[in-house]
Scaffold this motif. Structure first.
Motif, PDB file in Angstrom:
ATOM      1  N   MET A   1      38.421  38.652  56.858  1.00  0.00           N
ATOM      2  CA  MET A   1      39.137  39.916  57.033  1.00  0.00           C
ATOM      3  C   MET A   1      40.558  39.624  57.517  1.00  0.00           C
ATOM      4  SD  MET A   1      38.178  43.107  59.557  1.00  0.00           S
ATOM      5  CE  MET A   1      36.528  43.179  58.912  1.00  0.00           C
ATOM      6  N   PRO A   2      41.600  40.120  56.837  1.00  0.00           N
ATOM      7  CA  PRO A   2      42.968  39.839  57.264  1.00  0.00           C
ATOM      8  C   PRO A   2      43.280  40.514  58.582  1.00  0.00           C
ATOM      9  CG  PRO A   2      42.945  41.474  55.510  1.00  0.00           C
ATOM     10  CD  PRO A   2      41.550  40.957  55.609  1.00  0.00           C
ATOM     11  N   ALA A   3      44.204  39.913  59.330  1.00  0.00           N
ATOM     12  CA  ALA A   3      44.546  40.437  60.645  1.00  0.00           C
ATOM     13  C   ALA A   3      45.045  41.878  60.568  1.00  0.00           C
ATOM     14  CB  ALA A   3      45.611  39.546  61.281  1.00  0.00           C
ATOM     15  N   GLU A   4      45.864  42.182  59.534  1.00  0.00           N
ATOM     16  CA  GLU A   4      46.464  43.504  59.442  1.00  0.00           C
ATOM     17  C   GLU A   4      45.426  44.609  59.366  1.00  0.00           C
ATOM     18  OE1 GLU A   4      47.002  40.956  57.463  1.00  0.00           O
ATOM     19  OE2 GLU A   4      49.011  40.281  57.984  1.00  0.00           O
ATOM     20  N   ALA A   5      44.241  44.273  58.866  1.00  0.00           N
ATOM     21  CA  ALA A   5      43.215  45.291  58.657  1.00  0.00           C
ATOM     22  C   ALA A   5      42.567  45.745  59.945  1.00  0.00           C
ATOM     23  CB  ALA A   5      42.146  44.750  57.699  1.00  0.00           C
ATOM     24  N   VAL A   6      42.700  44.950  60.987  1.00  0.00           N
ATOM     25  CA  VAL A   6      41.948  45.285  62.192  1.00  0.00           C
ATOM     26  C   VAL A   6      42.791  45.357  63.452  1.00  0.00           C
ATOM     27  CG1 VAL A   6      39.803  44.302  61.315  1.00  0.00           C
ATOM     28  CG2 VAL A   6      41.391  42.851  62.571  1.00  0.00           C
ATOM     29  N   GLN A  76      34.144  40.968  65.340  1.00  0.00           N
ATOM     30  CA  GLN A  76      35.296  40.502  64.573  1.00  0.00           C
ATOM     31  C   GLN A  76      36.579  41.171  65.064  1.00  0.00           C
ATOM     32  OE1 GLN A  76      34.529  41.050  60.394  1.00  0.00           O
ATOM     33  NE2 GLN A  76      33.263  39.210  60.240  1.00  0.00           N
ATOM     34  N   LYS A  77      36.513  42.449  65.358  1.00  0.00           N
ATOM     35  CA  LYS A  77      37.682  43.158  65.864  1.00  0.00           C
ATOM     36  C   LYS A  77      38.080  42.634  67.244  1.00  0.00           C
ATOM     37  CE  LYS A  77      36.924  47.465  63.314  1.00  0.00           C
ATOM     38  NZ  LYS A  77      36.665  48.917  63.428  1.00  0.00           N
ATOM     39  N   LEU A  78      37.097  42.376  68.088  1.00  0.00           N
ATOM     40  CA  LEU A  78      37.392  41.846  69.418  1.00  0.00           C
ATOM     41  C   LEU A  78      37.976  40.435  69.320  1.00  0.00           C
ATOM     42  CD1 LEU A  78      34.235  43.093  71.360  1.00  0.00           C
ATOM     43  CD2 LEU A  78      36.584  43.890  71.632  1.00  0.00           C
ATOM     44  N   TYR A  79      37.489  39.678  68.359  1.00  0.00           N
ATOM     45  CA  TYR A  79      38.025  38.332  68.136  1.00  0.00           C
ATOM     46  C   TYR A  79      39.516  38.398  67.813  1.00  0.00           C
ATOM     47  CZ  TYR A  79      38.442  33.618  66.114  1.00  0.00           C
ATOM     48  OH  TYR A  79      38.830  32.324  65.828  1.00  0.00           O
ATOM     49  N   TRP A  80      39.894  39.312  66.920  1.00  0.00           N
ATOM     50  CA  TRP A  80      41.298  39.439  66.544  1.00  0.00           C
ATOM     51  C   TRP A  80      42.161  39.897  67.717  1.00  0.00           C
ATOM     52  CZ3 TRP A  80      43.517  37.185  62.717  1.00  0.00           C
ATOM     53  CH2 TRP A  80      42.846  36.954  61.515  1.00  0.00           C
ATOM     54  N   GLY A  81      41.543  40.441  68.751  1.00  0.00           N
ATOM     55  CA  GLY A  81      42.291  40.892  69.917  1.00  0.00           C
ATOM     56  C   GLY A  81      42.603  39.785  70.903  1.00  0.00           C
ATOM     57  N   LEU A  82      42.065  38.584  70.673  1.00  0.00           N
ATOM     58  CA  LEU A  82      42.338  37.459  71.567  1.00  0.00           C
ATOM     59  C   LEU A  82      43.722  36.869  71.286  1.00  0.00           C
ATOM     60  CD1 LEU A  82      38.867  35.647  71.477  1.00  0.00           C
ATOM     61  CD2 LEU A  82      39.781  37.085  73.312  1.00  0.00           C
ATOM     62  N   ALA A  83      44.249  36.160  72.265  1.00  0.00           N
ATOM     63  CA  ALA A  83      45.599  35.578  72.145  1.00  0.00           C
ATOM     64  C   ALA A  83      45.636  34.496  71.078  1.00  0.00           C
ATOM     65  CB  ALA A  83      46.040  35.009  73.488  1.00  0.00           C
ATOM     66  N   SER A  84      46.789  34.378  70.425  1.00  0.00           N
ATOM     67  CA  SER A  84      46.997  33.369  69.400  1.00  0.00           C
ATOM     68  C   SER A  84      48.245  32.562  69.738  1.00  0.00           C
ATOM     69  CB  SER A  84      47.176  34.027  68.025  1.00  0.00           C
ATOM     70  OG  SER A  84      47.636  33.097  67.070  1.00  0.00           O
ATOM     71  N   ALA A  85      48.204  31.262  69.447  1.00  0.00           N
ATOM     72  CA  ALA A  85      49.353  30.385  69.736  1.00  0.00           C
ATOM     73  C   ALA A  85      50.184  30.130  68.488  1.00  0.00           C
ATOM     74  CB  ALA A  85      48.865  29.068  70.325  1.00  0.00           C
ATOM     75  N   HIS A  86      50.223  31.101  67.578  1.00  0.00           N
ATOM     76  CA  HIS A  86      51.018  30.948  66.355  1.00  0.00           C
ATOM     77  C   HIS A  86      52.500  31.172  66.669  1.00  0.00           C
ATOM     78  CE1 HIS A  86      50.630  35.284  66.749  1.00  0.00           C
ATOM     79  NE2 HIS A  86      51.689  35.391  65.952  1.00  0.00           N
ATOM     80  N   GLY A  87      53.336  30.964  65.649  1.00  0.00           N
ATOM     81  CA  GLY A  87      54.752  31.261  65.786  1.00  0.00           C
ATOM     82  C   GLY A  87      55.563  30.202  66.503  1.00  0.00           C
ATOM     83  N   GLN A  88      55.010  29.004  66.678  1.00  0.00           N
ATOM     84  CA  GLN A  88      55.740  27.946  67.360  1.00  0.00           C
ATOM     85  C   GLN A  88      56.747  27.286  66.415  1.00  0.00           C
ATOM     86  OE1 GLN A  88      53.427  25.307  69.902  1.00  0.00           O
ATOM     87  NE2 GLN A  88      51.674  26.677  69.785  1.00  0.00           N
TER      88      GLN A  88
END
Length: 337
Positions: A1-6, A76-88
């Motif tokens: 499921m893409p991030a934008e969807a949730v 799955q929705k709660l998972y997407w709510g966790l912090a991400s270390a992208h954008g470095q």
């Protein structure tokens, strides 16, 4: 499921219903966990089950995607709510993989690099930012993931295989309203190495150990630089004579004093890990108490530690009895008949 969807439908995972702490927004850090009452060292404040896990610690993107697909829509929705270390910034990371690294390991490094430098969060960037060890593998714990980092933490986390839960215990007394923190890196490492380890999480630590004035001889930061350096020295000096070679070590000059110094240094930097308990300093009783406060009486090794203490106590009592019997015999030999 893409991030934008949730992402628009995600709410932050609240703390479990408990009397110990609550989850609050923290400027610049997302969310953190704060004490609802004064908490004493040794208090277990969380026992958290994994919502997803991977048996192999050297996981690939495909492993994460497969585990995620098994989650319920809510998780799955709660998972997407966790912090991400992208954008470095890609310039902050090595630009190529050494030619000697091939196959699975090369793919793993490439995938994780892409996840960190991507402009959007991904399943992999969230997993590598929040996962905790589960034996030889790793897993995601929705509640445990909400605790922020400090290089001088007041809590400790550990996977308890007996109850199959991630547990968090207080290791320094906490006042009501204080933030409860964990250490994401090896606390004994010096500042530059700690910064490299934390870079993988996408942030620069601003705790008192990292931001304090290291040029002030009496300051907390400066003292911790010296302590961590001395820990490395003593660890290298005593490592061979610990564990299986402990009986050999106690016969060496200054070995016990070096272990005592090492234990004190671990305490001073707040490192209440099993490295401290395994030193058996200041004694097996203290090690058992430390193990209980760190991991709880239901942890896999607690009974082993109790058994060791019982055997040592038994040998001590037997030695006492033999000494008394010898003293009694000596007294009889001194009687002038």
């Amino acid at each position: 499921m893409p991030a934008e969807a949730v992402l628009e439908d995600v709410s932050v995972t609240p703390a479990p219903d408990n009397v110990f702490y609550e989850t609050r927004a923290v400027p610049g850090k997302g969310h953190g966990c704060f004490a609802l009452q004064d908490l004493k060292r040794g208090t277990r404040i969380l026992s958290d089950r994994p919502i997803m896990s991977i048996s192999n610690g050297n996981y690939l993107k495909e492993d994460v995607e497969e585990a995620f697909a098994k989650l319920s829509e809510t998780d799955q929705k709660l998972y997407w709510g966790l912090a991400s270390a992208h954008g470095q910034d890609p310039k902050m990371w090595p630009s190529r993989i050494h030619e000697s690294v091939k196959g699975h390991e090369a793919a793993r490094i490439k995938q994780q690099h892409e996840a960190r430098t991507s402009k959007e969060p991904s399943l992999l960037s969230i997993f590598q930012n929040n996962c905790m060890e589960i034996g030889a593998g790793a897993g995601i714990f929705l509640h445990a993931a909400r605790f922020n980092h400090s290089c001088h933490p007041n809590a400790n986390f550990n996977w308890n295989a007996n109850i199959e839960r991630e547990t968090i215990h207080i290791i320094h007394d906490v006042k009501k309203g204080d933030e409860i923190t964990l250490s994401y890196c090896d606390m004994t490492h010096e500042k530059t190495l700690r910064a490299w380890e934390l870079k993988h999480y996408g942030f620069t630590c601003d705790c008192e150990v990292c931001t304090g004035d290291e040029t002030d001889p009496g300051g907390f930061a400066s003292q911790n630089v010296d302590r961590r350096y001395r820990i490395k020295e003593l660890d290298q000096t005593t490592s061979y004579l610990r564990g299986p070679n402990l009986e050999m070590g106690v016969r060496e000059p200054d070995f016990v004093n070096q272990l005592l110094d090492l234990a004190v240094l671990h305490l001073e930097i707040g490192d209440y890990s099993m490295r401290l308990a395994n030193m058996q300093i200041p004694g097996p009783c203290a090690s058992v108490r430390l193990h209980r406060r760190l991991y709880g009486e239901d942890s896999p090794d607690y009974e082993k530690y109790k058994g060791t203490l019982k055997r040592i106590h038994g040998r001590f009592k037997a030695a006492q009895k033999a000494e008394k019997e010898k003293e009694g015999q000596d007294s009889m030999d001194d009687v002038d008949i």
